[in-house]
Write a protein that holds these residues in place. Structure first.
Motif, PDB file in Angstrom:
ATOM      1  N   ALA A  31      38.579  29.444  -5.694  1.00  0.00           N
ATOM      2  CA  ALA A  31      38.485  30.173  -4.008  1.00  0.00           C
ATOM      3  C   ALA A  31      38.030  31.041  -4.503  1.00  0.00           C
ATOM      4  O   ALA A  31      38.138  32.019  -4.024  1.00  0.00           O
ATOM      5  N   GLY A  32      39.091  31.889  -5.977  1.00  0.00           N
ATOM      6  CA  GLY A  32      39.430  33.273  -6.137  1.00  0.00           C
ATOM      7  C   GLY A  32      38.326  33.542  -6.413  1.00  0.00           C
ATOM      8  O   GLY A  32      37.894  35.399  -5.585  1.00  0.00           O
ATOM      9  N   PRO A  33      37.006  33.453  -7.568  1.00  0.00           N
ATOM     10  CA  PRO A  33      35.720  34.540  -6.650  1.00  0.00           C
ATOM     11  C   PRO A  33      35.212  33.750  -5.201  1.00  0.00           C
ATOM     12  O   PRO A  33      34.554  35.437  -5.184  1.00  0.00           O
ATOM     13  N   VAL A  34      35.034  32.734  -5.012  1.00  0.00           N
ATOM     14  CA  VAL A  34      34.866  32.825  -3.416  1.00  0.00           C
ATOM     15  C   VAL A  34      35.357  33.629  -2.935  1.00  0.00           C
ATOM     16  O   VAL A  34      34.373  34.406  -1.895  1.00  0.00           O
ATOM     17  N   GLY A  35      36.633  33.510  -2.564  1.00  0.00           N
ATOM     18  CA  GLY A  35      37.053  34.755  -1.903  1.00  0.00           C
ATOM     19  C   GLY A  35      36.794  36.714  -1.972  1.00  0.00           C
ATOM     20  O   GLY A  35      37.170  36.954  -0.752  1.00  0.00           O
ATOM     21  N   LEU A  38      33.504  37.023  -0.367  1.00  0.00           N
ATOM     22  CA  LEU A  38      33.498  36.781   1.294  1.00  0.00           C
ATOM     23  C   LEU A  38      34.311  38.370   1.223  1.00  0.00           C
ATOM     24  O   LEU A  38      34.219  38.741   2.274  1.00  0.00           O
ATOM     25  N   MET A  39      34.847  38.918   0.891  1.00  0.00           N
ATOM     26  CA  MET A  39      35.895  40.354   1.004  1.00  0.00           C
ATOM     27  C   MET A  39      34.680  41.321   1.085  1.00  0.00           C
ATOM     28  O   MET A  39      34.399  42.073   1.367  1.00  0.00           O
ATOM     29  N   LEU A  40      34.173  41.211  -0.140  1.00  0.00           N
ATOM     30  CA  LEU A  40      32.651  42.425  -0.604  1.00  0.00           C
ATOM     31  C   LEU A  40      31.358  42.120   0.050  1.00  0.00           C
ATOM     32  O   LEU A  40      30.964  43.153   0.692  1.00  0.00           O
ATOM     33  N   ARG A  41      31.690  41.212   0.921  1.00  0.00           N
ATOM     34  CA  ARG A  41      30.982  40.833   1.669  1.00  0.00           C
ATOM     35  C   ARG A  41      30.948  40.829   3.630  1.00  0.00           C
ATOM     36  O   ARG A  41      30.202  41.051   4.131  1.00  0.00           O
ATOM     37  N   ARG A  42      32.149  41.453   4.028  1.00  0.00           N
ATOM     38  CA  ARG A  42      33.138  41.604   4.637  1.00  0.00           C
ATOM     39  C   ARG A  42      32.990  40.452   5.752  1.00  0.00           C
ATOM     40  O   ARG A  42      32.358  40.718   7.024  1.00  0.00           O
ATOM     41  N   THR A 217      44.535  40.774  -2.706  1.00  0.00           N
ATOM     42  CA  THR A 217      45.125  41.567  -3.490  1.00  0.00           C
ATOM     43  C   THR A 217      44.579  42.151  -4.504  1.00  0.00           C
ATOM     44  O   THR A 217      44.707  43.576  -5.478  1.00  0.00           O
ATOM     45  N   ALA A 218      43.879  41.447  -5.684  1.00  0.00           N
ATOM     46  CA  ALA A 218      43.213  42.403  -6.717  1.00  0.00           C
ATOM     47  C   ALA A 218      42.549  43.256  -6.017  1.00  0.00           C
ATOM     48  O   ALA A 218      41.974  44.454  -7.177  1.00  0.00           O
ATOM     49  N   LEU A 225      33.979  44.546 -10.300  1.00  0.00           N
ATOM     50  CA  LEU A 225      33.069  43.185  -9.942  1.00  0.00           C
ATOM     51  C   LEU A 225      33.659  42.173 -10.364  1.00  0.00           C
ATOM     52  O   LEU A 225      34.347  40.995  -9.925  1.00  0.00           O
ATOM     53  N   THR A 226      33.293  42.304 -11.506  1.00  0.00           N
ATOM     54  CA  THR A 226      33.823  40.850 -12.982  1.00  0.00           C
ATOM     55  C   THR A 226      35.281  41.554 -12.854  1.00  0.00           C
ATOM     56  O   THR A 226      36.278  39.981 -13.168  1.00  0.00           O
ATOM     57  N   ALA A 227      36.404  42.795 -13.169  1.00  0.00           N
ATOM     58  CA  ALA A 227      37.671  42.268 -13.198  1.00  0.00           C
ATOM     59  C   ALA A 227      38.113  42.308 -11.415  1.00  0.00           C
ATOM     60  O   ALA A 227      39.503  41.492 -11.540  1.00  0.00           O
ATOM     61  N   LEU A 228      37.648  42.218 -10.945  1.00  0.00           N
ATOM     62  CA  LEU A 228      37.915  41.934  -9.662  1.00  0.00           C
ATOM     63  C   LEU A 228      38.103  40.199  -9.676  1.00  0.00           C
ATOM     64  O   LEU A 228      38.488  39.842  -8.542  1.00  0.00           O
ATOM     65  N   VAL A 229      36.942  39.810  -9.214  1.00  0.00           N
ATOM     66  CA  VAL A 229      36.780  37.675  -9.212  1.00  0.00           C
ATOM     67  C   VAL A 229      38.329  37.355 -10.470  1.00  0.00           C
ATOM     68  O   VAL A 229      39.137  36.457 -10.486  1.00  0.00           O
TER      69      VAL A 229
END
Length: 290
Positions: A31-35, A38-42, A217-218, A225-229
């Motif tokens: 769920a973390g990477p997919v979320g 999803l956020m980056l793609r709005r 939150t991240a 991007l890598t740090a965000l995921v």
């Protein structure tokens, strides 16, 4: 109470807590990477709409076989894909925007799913479908969630580059490659898969919470991007563990406790996050400082 009694004893003494712990950690990995994407793609609201979209299929599976893992999973997958594809087709074939189309499908799906469960099940069954039972996860559900997380990570490794390019510059991706459409379909399939996995633990109403709140939150702590995921995954896992402990010690429902802990982390990030947080924006910066 000692630190051991607060943090370790619940998991050491009770098997259902250990199962719940493994379940939320496995959910976090997918769920973390997919979320984050999803956020980056709005597409954050898309995830919410699709989470409710799986309800009718899961409800039909319940109506046919009761609380059968296989029937509810297959039903949820089919319903989620139908909502995703159907909303896209309506948006492209008519003048309706995709967000409005998704909203329509989401409302219809939610009402239909609740109606189906109510026709046969009790209020307890309805609560199980809507809010899940993290503390009631069995071996089969654990294997399903772990399998979904494994498929998610493997697929993201394959489609990572076109997925990132589509987030940054979809026009450029379309001009140099035809991988954009395939990666988009694969990504939507991953969203549905992870929502179905989250449904068995957190229910349809809360499944998207462990996906979107950690990602949001991240975003207040990472630009890369890598740090965000990575951070989104860690926040999801920490929220799951902390939520289980809060649920155990306070006697609160486990699913809402997990999402509320993630919500508290988001609130703190909004205030104190170094990347766009409110406190940081109020502090005066040096001239020409980024």
């Amino acid at each position: 109470m000692t630190a051991y009694e607060v943090l370790v004893a619940p998991f050491a003494e009770f098997e259902f807590m250990r199962r719940a712990l493994v379940g939320v950690l496995a959910l976090s990995l997918g769920a973390g990477p997919v979320g984050a994407f999803l956020m980056l793609r709005r597409m954050s609201l898309t995830g919410d709409a699709m989470a409710h979209g799986i309800l009718p299929g899961a409800a039909i599976g319940f109506l046919m076989s009761g609380l059968n893992l296989f029937a509810m999973t297959i039903g949820g997958l089919i319903a989620g894909l139908v909502v995703a594809v159907g909303a896209g087709v309506v948006a492209r074939a008519t003048q309706m925007k995709e967000d409005a189309s998704l909203a329509a499908f989401y409302l219809i799906s939610l009402a239909l799913g609740v109606m189906i469960v109510s026709l046969r099940g009790s209020n307890l069954d309805l609560l199980h479908v809507l809010f899940g039972t993290v503390l009631g996860i069995d071996d089969a559900t654990l294997l399903l969630i772990a399998g979904i997380s494994t498929v998610t990570l493997a697929t993201l490794a394959v489609i990572w580059r076109p997925l990132v390019l589509e987030c940054v510059d979809p026009t450029f991706l379309a001009s140099v490659s035809r991988a954009g459409g395939a990666s988009h379909i694969a990504f939507l399939s991953l969203v549905v898969l992870n929502l179905v996995g989250g449904f068995h633990a957190l229910g349809t109403l809360l499944a998207v919470g462990l996906m979107m709140l950690p990602a949001a939150t991240a975003r207040f702590f990472a630009r890369d991007l890598t740090a965000l995921v990575t951070l989104a995954t860690l926040v999801a896992a920490a929220s799951g563990v902390a939520g289980l402990l809060v649920s155990y010690h306070l006697g609160a429902p486990s699913g809402p406790a997990i999402i509320l802990v993630a919500g508290c982390a988001y609130a703190l990030a909004v205030l104190f996050g170094p990347v766009g947080g409110l406190i940081g924006r109020l502090v005066p910066r040096r001239h020409l400082e980024a």
